[in-house]
Design an enzyme around this catalytic site. Structure first.
Site, PDB file in Angstrom:
ATOM      1  N   SER A 184       1.533  -7.326  -1.276  1.00  0.00           N
ATOM      2  CA  SER A 184       2.136  -8.449  -0.548  1.00  0.00           C
ATOM      3  C   SER A 184       1.244  -9.691  -0.531  1.00  0.00           C
ATOM      4  CB  SER A 184       2.546  -8.043   0.861  1.00  0.00           C
ATOM      5  OG  SER A 184       1.446  -8.001   1.723  1.00  0.00           O
ATOM      6  N   THR A 237       1.558  -4.645   4.088  1.00  0.00           N
ATOM      7  CA  THR A 237       1.338  -5.076   5.475  1.00  0.00           C
ATOM      8  C   THR A 237       0.682  -6.458   5.578  1.00  0.00           C
ATOM      9  OG1 THR A 237      -0.831  -3.982   5.575  1.00  0.00           O
ATOM     10  CG2 THR A 237       1.088  -2.693   6.295  1.00  0.00           C
ATOM     11  N   ASP A 238      -0.056  -6.855   4.540  1.00  0.00           N
ATOM     12  CA  ASP A 238      -0.869  -8.070   4.686  1.00  0.00           C
ATOM     13  C   ASP A 238      -0.046  -9.323   4.989  1.00  0.00           C
ATOM     14  OD1 ASP A 238      -3.075  -6.520   4.251  1.00  0.00           O
ATOM     15  OD2 ASP A 238      -3.378  -7.120   2.173  1.00  0.00           O
ATOM     16  N   THR A 251       0.824  -1.224   0.000  1.00  0.00           N
ATOM     17  CA  THR A 251       0.000   0.000   0.000  1.00  0.00           C
ATOM     18  C   THR A 251       0.846   1.257   0.000  1.00  0.00           C
ATOM     19  OG1 THR A 251      -1.829  -1.051   1.133  1.00  0.00           O
ATOM     20  CG2 THR A 251      -1.664   1.317   1.387  1.00  0.00           C
TER      21      THR A 251
HETATM   22  N1  ASP Z   1      -2.687  -5.181   0.266  1.00  0.00           N
HETATM   23  C1  ASP Z   1      -1.576  -4.396   0.771  1.00  0.00           C
HETATM   24  C2  ASP Z   1      -0.333  -5.262   0.789  1.00  0.00           C
HETATM   25  O1  ASP Z   1      -0.193  -6.069   1.657  1.00  0.00           O
HETATM   26  C3  ASP Z   1      -1.906  -3.883   2.128  1.00  0.00           C
HETATM   27  C4  ASP Z   1      -0.884  -2.978   2.741  1.00  0.00           C
HETATM   28  O2  ASP Z   1       0.242  -2.859   2.328  1.00  0.00           O
HETATM   29  O3  ASP Z   1      -1.232  -2.350   3.773  1.00  0.00           O
HETATM   30  O4  ASP Z   1       0.489  -5.148  -0.091  1.00  0.00           O
END
Ligand code: ASP
Length: 329
Positions: free
Chosen positions: A54, A85-86, A12
């Site tokens: 991710s 973050t995922d 993100t």
């Molecule tokens: N979908 C995103 C990822 O994991 C979520 C994030 O980065 O907060 O790449």
């Protein structure tokens, strides 16, 4: 001045709106250009190794990341990795096992809002990650919303809240105060020589138990040829042994030499296969306790262990050896 390398991988933090939703578009240098506060903190170099959400992260990408860190670690004082973050907790765990005893800081960070979005948490998190890298704390950590978390203990607990990552069954390693000071608690340091051990066997799967689960599902999975299966069981490791008993499946796994590791559906505290009839019978059929490790950590650790051996007793011994602060002794 310290020299820190930033490896960007997407997420993100690097995303921009597209007609098919947020997608990683920004390079590592784009991210850095948006944070003038980094000026004067350290010398920074930047390399993009991936630019993906991710959710698309694969064990092969963890290996690529580990090689990038291992090859760079001599030339830099620390490494910051920007990441979605995922699945960040999985990546942090995988790096922790493959890069044990690295005497430099490897700091993963990301954000809940894209760095270009109003009110983003991305700038703060990157700045905090660099501050932590400059502090010299050795090991793999996630820095997020002011927290410094051990890479093998962190778990994403919130889908959108800025304070998304918590440390499970262990205290935070430290924090970054609002004035930018890095405070680190005393924690067990790895003192052996750095010896990268970059290999994974991704031939594993996870089964989440639910009341009424058909044993045929487990049975079918056993026929697919996995080297290891993680069972997300109930409470401290409860496995049905009456109606729709899974014990015949555990027996079959044992006979085939497939390792079954039990983790709990409760996020906190440990699996204990010594308490109830529904634990003990499973343990007698070779089920291995995941102790108080998170699902993310057991996943990465099992892949790493199975890349060394698939011999069940040795796998069990290795799963119960603490390599990177991953369980409570
Ligand atoms: N979908 C995103 C990822 O994991 C979520 C994030 O980065 O907060 O790449």
């Amino acid at each position: 001045m310290k020299h820190i390398l930033m490896l960007s991988t997407g997420g993100t933090i690097a995303s921009e709106p597209t007609d098919h939703g947020l997608s990683p578009e920004l390079s590592g240098n784009d991210l850095l250009a948006l944070i003038p506060e980094l000026e004067g903190l350290c010398r920074i170099s930047c390399k993009e190794i991936l630019n993906i959400d991710s959710s698309n992260m694969q064990p092969e990408h963890w290996i690529r990341m580990a090689h990038a860190v291992s090859e760079a670690q001599d030339a830099y004082d620390g490494i910051v990795i920007t990441h979605g973050t995922d699945t960040m907790a999985y990546s942090a765990s995988a790096l922790s096992f493959m890069l044990q005893n690295l005497q430099k800081p490897i700091i993963l960070t990301g954000s809940q809002l894209s760095i270009t979005e109003e009110g983003t948490d991305g700038k703060r998190n990157i700045l905090d990650a660099f501050r932590t890298a400059v502090s010299g704390i050795p090991g793999v950590f996630i820095v997020f919303c002011g927290r410094i978390l051990c890479g093998t203990r962190a778990k994403k607990m919130y889908t959108k809240d800025f304070d998304a990552f918590h440390s499970i069954n262990a205290e935070d390693i430290g924090r970054i105060r609002e004035d930018g000071t890095v405070e680190v608690k005393d924690f067990p340091r790895q003192i052996k020589d750095f010896q990268p051990d970059i290999r994974l066997n991704p031939n594993i799967c996870t089964l989440t138990l639910l009341p009424g689960m058909d044993p045929k599902l487990f049975d079918t999975v056993l026929d697919l040829g996995y080297d290891g299966i993680i069972l997300e069981a109930f409470g401290c490791g409860g496995i049905p042994n009456q109606e729709r008993s899974l014990l015949p499946c555990l027996k079959k796994a044992q006979e085939k030499g497939v390792i079954v590791v039990i983790v709990s559906q409760c996020p906190y505290e440990a699996v204990d296969l010594t308490i109830y009839d529904v634990n003990v019978q499973a343990a007698r059929l070779g089920a291995v306790s995941g102790l108080d490790m998170t699902l993310e950590t057991v996943t990465a650790k099992l892949m790493w262990v199975l890349a060394h051996t698939i011999e069940p007793e040795t796998v069990k011994t290795m799963m119960h050896t603490c390599y990177a602060g991953e369980f409570t002794i």
